[in-house]
Motif scaffolding. Sequence first.
Motif, mmCIF file in Angstrom:
data_model
loop_
_atom_site.group_PDB
_atom_site.id
_atom_site.type_symbol
_atom_site.label_atom_id
_atom_site.label_comp_id
_atom_site.label_asym_id
_atom_site.label_seq_id
_atom_site.Cartn_x
_atom_site.Cartn_y
_atom_site.Cartn_z
ATOM 1 N N LEU A 40 0.834 -1.194 0.000
ATOM 2 C CA LEU A 40 0.000 0.000 0.000
ATOM 3 C C LEU A 40 0.871 1.247 0.000
ATOM 4 N N VAL A 42 1.210 5.709 -0.600
ATOM 5 C CA VAL A 42 0.553 6.999 -0.494
ATOM 6 C C VAL A 42 0.264 7.518 -1.887
ATOM 7 N N THR A 54 -4.386 7.395 0.538
ATOM 8 C CA THR A 54 -3.928 6.192 -0.138
ATOM 9 C C THR A 54 -4.874 5.874 -1.292
ATOM 10 N N THR A 101 -6.593 7.099 8.223
ATOM 11 C CA THR A 101 -5.793 6.644 7.087
ATOM 12 C C THR A 101 -4.376 6.236 7.493
ATOM 13 N N LEU A 105 -2.627 2.764 6.836
ATOM 14 C CA LEU A 105 -1.365 2.669 6.098
ATOM 15 C C LEU A 105 -0.370 1.781 6.832
#
Length: 277
Positions: A40, A42, A54, A101, A105
């Motif tokens: 994952l 940004v 993201t 978020t 992340l």
Amino acid sequence: MRDSVTNPGGGALVDELLDLALEAAERAGELLRDGRPEDLAVAATKSSPIDVVTEMDLAAERLITGFLGEHRPADGFLGEEGASTAGTSGVRWVIDPLDGTVNYLYALPTWAVSVAAEIDGETVVGVVAVPMRGETFRAVRGGGAYVNDRALRHRPAPPLEQALVSTGFNYVQSVRDHQARVAARLIPRLRDIRRGGSAAVDLCDVAAGRLDGFYERGLNPWDLAAGALIAREAGALTGGRPGRPASGELAVAASPGVFEPLSALLEEFGAWHDGRG
């Protein structure tokens, strides 16, 4: 669409909005939980390099707005990741597709999907799905608050010095510095302070009696709409600076008995100030 949830506080329109909010939040939560890539990344930053978006935030908002728009094409939208349409029905959806978020992340579990519905500017439905807990919080105006099928009630108010209070910190460094100074002054006056990383979850935890209070400066409507309704419907009080509603300047939610003394300290310590100028 699931069977209609019993809703003692609303009519047919509110029932419909609640059902749609529950379905949209569940679908987005499943996407975020099951579709999170190992790598994952940004996709963008907002107010600062640590205020991140993201690819999954964007995908979840597209899923929610697409689903709701299919069922109610005349409604308006206000979403954290850019959804903004006026609509013509008098109904507006206020959406945070991924609240928390940074937690997400880092694969921390405290994140949520928040979906609220307003009619003529007043929040009437709030749903906060917390997939990693297996919990979905919901409320309608005048109908109480629930997590899954359990009714919620705020925690009995302790003396302020025994209150557990959560907060959050802004992404702009000068504001964070001021917020840290406020927290340092508050800690000796409380049992302790927590920082969970999701305002929507904190508000629901006030509703569930897991926190005595919550405060934060710099929240947006999508951070507050659903969770604040859930907290109020569980009997908690919500507001901003004394005598004002919750806003970006300051948002406070707490059990009655904690709300007023906590609000007084936050006013005294300048929690509403951004630390600049």
